[in-house]
Design an enzyme around this catalytic site. Sequence first.
Site, PDB file in Angstrom:
ATOM      1  N   HIS A 248       0.589  -1.328  -0.021  1.00 35.90           N
ATOM      2  CA  HIS A 248       0.002  -0.056  -0.072  1.00 35.90           C
ATOM      3  C   HIS A 248       0.724   1.211  -0.003  1.00 35.90           C
ATOM      4  O   HIS A 248      -0.057   2.450   0.021  1.00 35.90           O
ATOM      5  CB  HIS A 248      -0.973   0.014   1.351  1.00 35.90           C
ATOM      6  CG  HIS A 248      -0.336   0.335   2.441  1.00 35.90           C
ATOM      7  ND1 HIS A 248       0.512  -0.605   3.088  1.00 35.90           N
ATOM      8  CD2 HIS A 248      -0.050   1.350   3.176  1.00 35.90           C
ATOM      9  CE1 HIS A 248       0.871  -0.222   4.221  1.00 35.90           C
ATOM     10  NE2 HIS A 248       0.871   1.039   4.419  1.00 35.90           N
TER      11      HIS A 248
HETATM   12  C1  UD1 Z   1      -1.623   5.344   6.248  1.00 33.13           C
HETATM   13  C2  UD1 Z   1       0.151   5.738   6.873  1.00 33.13           C
HETATM   14  C3  UD1 Z   1       0.972   4.543   6.562  1.00 33.13           C
HETATM   15  C4  UD1 Z   1       0.394   3.374   7.332  1.00 33.13           C
HETATM   16  C5  UD1 Z   1      -0.871   2.987   6.591  1.00 33.13           C
HETATM   17  C6  UD1 Z   1      -1.628   1.718   7.144  1.00 33.13           C
HETATM   18  C7  UD1 Z   1       0.383   8.343   7.027  1.00 33.13           C
HETATM   19  C8  UD1 Z   1       1.385   9.035   6.289  1.00 33.13           C
HETATM   20  N1  UD1 Z   1       0.533   6.838   6.129  1.00 33.13           N
HETATM   21  O1  UD1 Z   1      -1.385   5.373   5.111  1.00 33.13           O
HETATM   22  O2  UD1 Z   1       2.134   4.988   7.132  1.00 33.13           O
HETATM   23  O3  UD1 Z   1       1.209   2.304   6.969  1.00 33.13           O
HETATM   24  O4  UD1 Z   1      -1.688   4.250   7.028  1.00 33.13           O
HETATM   25  O5  UD1 Z   1      -2.742   1.320   6.725  1.00 33.13           O
HETATM   26  O6  UD1 Z   1      -0.082   8.363   7.666  1.00 33.13           O
HETATM   27  N2  UD1 Z   1      -9.032   4.904   2.655  1.00 33.13           N
HETATM   28  C9  UD1 Z   1     -10.230   4.334   2.704  1.00 33.13           C
HETATM   29  N3  UD1 Z   1     -10.661   3.984   4.082  1.00 33.13           N
HETATM   30  C10 UD1 Z   1     -10.063   4.175   5.209  1.00 33.13           C
HETATM   31  C11 UD1 Z   1      -8.698   4.880   5.031  1.00 33.13           C
HETATM   32  C12 UD1 Z   1      -8.130   5.078   3.814  1.00 33.13           C
HETATM   33  O7  UD1 Z   1     -10.867   4.220   1.830  1.00 33.13           O
HETATM   34  O8  UD1 Z   1     -10.400   4.009   6.313  1.00 33.13           O
HETATM   35  C13 UD1 Z   1      -8.324   5.297   1.365  1.00 33.13           C
HETATM   36  C14 UD1 Z   1      -8.581   6.578   0.850  1.00 33.13           C
HETATM   37  O9  UD1 Z   1      -8.723   6.558  -0.478  1.00 33.13           O
HETATM   38  C15 UD1 Z   1      -7.373   7.340   1.081  1.00 33.13           C
HETATM   39  C16 UD1 Z   1      -6.181   6.254   1.094  1.00 33.13           C
HETATM   40  O10 UD1 Z   1      -6.924   4.997   1.513  1.00 33.13           O
HETATM   41  O11 UD1 Z   1      -6.935   8.489   0.340  1.00 33.13           O
HETATM   42  C17 UD1 Z   1      -4.873   6.473   1.832  1.00 33.13           C
HETATM   43  O12 UD1 Z   1      -5.285   6.723   3.092  1.00 33.13           O
HETATM   44  P1  UD1 Z   1      -4.394   7.458   4.229  1.00 33.13           P
HETATM   45  O13 UD1 Z   1      -4.833   7.521   5.402  1.00 33.13           O
HETATM   46  O14 UD1 Z   1      -4.040   8.737   3.546  1.00 33.13           O
HETATM   47  O15 UD1 Z   1      -2.703   6.790   4.215  1.00 33.13           O
HETATM   48  P2  UD1 Z   1      -2.611   5.328   4.008  1.00 33.13           P
HETATM   49  O16 UD1 Z   1      -2.209   4.901   2.657  1.00 33.13           O
HETATM   50  O17 UD1 Z   1      -3.619   4.393   4.660  1.00 33.13           O
END
Ligand code: UD1
Length: 420
Positions: A248
């Site tokens: 991811h």
């Molecule tokens: C975040 C952390 C990463 C960690 C990961 C674990 C940061 C910079 N990154 O990355 O270090 O390894 O979490 O999972 O904080 N989304 C959903 N549902 C959710 C959450 C996210 O659909 O509940 C999707 C959204 O499209 C979002 C994308 O995932 O834009 C990324 O989510 P985000 O919280 O920005 O970062 P992660 O890639 O999850």
Amino acid sequence: MNYLIMHIVGARPNFMKIAPLVKAIKEHNQTGISPHLDQIIVHTGQHYDEKMSELFFDHLGLPKPDINLEVGSASHAVQTAEIMIRFEKVLLQYQPDAIIVVGDVNSTIACTLVASKIQYPASNLRLATCNLKRRRPLIVHVEAGLRSFDRTMPEEINRILTDQLSDLLFTTEEDANENLKREGISSEKIFFVGNVMIDTLFQHLEKAKKSDILNRLGLINQRLRTSDQGLSTRDYALSTPYAVLTLHRPSNVDHKETFLNILEALKEISQKIPIIFPAHPRTQNRIKQFSLEDYFINLSTRDYGLSTKHSCIYCIEPLGYLDFLWLMANAKLVLTDSGGIQEETTVLGVSCVTIRENTERPITVKMGTNIVAGTKKENIINTALSQLNKLNNASNPIPPLWDGQAAKRIVDILVEKLST
Ligand code: UD1
């Protein structure tokens, strides 16, 4: 004397790190030894899907968050800023004596930054007993000092800045202490205590053995499938060896060329061993956006008796903690770009291939379970095939202090620091 401790969680890996701390504080209070620590949990809402958040509270026996800032997804700047704006109000309302932040996600740095500059009203008498130079909470960083030395990773920025602003820094491996000292952090603030994520693993392994995830994926021998729930390690036999994949990192999945190159490698590896891939929402979005669906067979683990024996990459929804732990514990091989999974496979004695150019967790490589393969197709394939030929070894050496007692050590030190 009572002190108020505020735990900050936001993203999936945070929940496993906070859970043993909440438990250790409860246990400290049960001893009746002063001071009593009141605790509240603030969820920033960075992760909000049931499978990325709520499920973990249930599985880990974590109390529901007292406050949810509900920030959701956004760009780094917007997400960090929104957390800061909403958290400042909460901090002023509750005025905790300490905040505990874990790991390296955006929620970690956002709340640290707010806490480091806040000024509680001078009338807060409780803080008069705290030996702080400023009217603000003690900032406690758990999992401090890890460094990939790669500042293109958002997490590396979050780690460096959080550590600079923290008052107590708890580390998981001795290299982390050296990194912190090199960055000018006083050794008086640094404590090598072990790994709270591994506390959680030890506390939940027995429960994880009751997971029926292997049955649902059709990885258990037909004749044993009927015995369903409550399988002990002796009650089942894997019908087929399998690999588990998680992927991811933005640097791996946000650019089509890079993602395609990694998928080509995985496709080849899957010819030797089926790959089970619980896909993070970010990755699911990219698969759709780049039209890469043909690389996967999509399955829902709500269905029973799936067949995952063929030469494929099986894409499933993100799993809860117990299912994922049990799936990982029985895997022949784990392929990942996660940080925590490198550590968990080390303790489980499962071979791991890290699909990244670096790791901030070098102890996992020293222990012999983890190899950092890089992101080039040939390197991923060659490393995976060499790891496949190795025997998994549950009696692998475990890193120093990864003994399930890290949270207790942290709480003991916190109590001492708050009391002086
Ligand atoms: C975040 C952390 C990463 C960690 C990961 C674990 C940061 C910079 N990154 O990355 O270090 O390894 O979490 O999972 O904080 N989304 C959903 N549902 C959710 C959450 C996210 O659909 O509940 C999707 C959204 O499209 C979002 C994308 O995932 O834009 C990324 O989510 P985000 O919280 O920005 O970062 P992660 O890639 O999850």
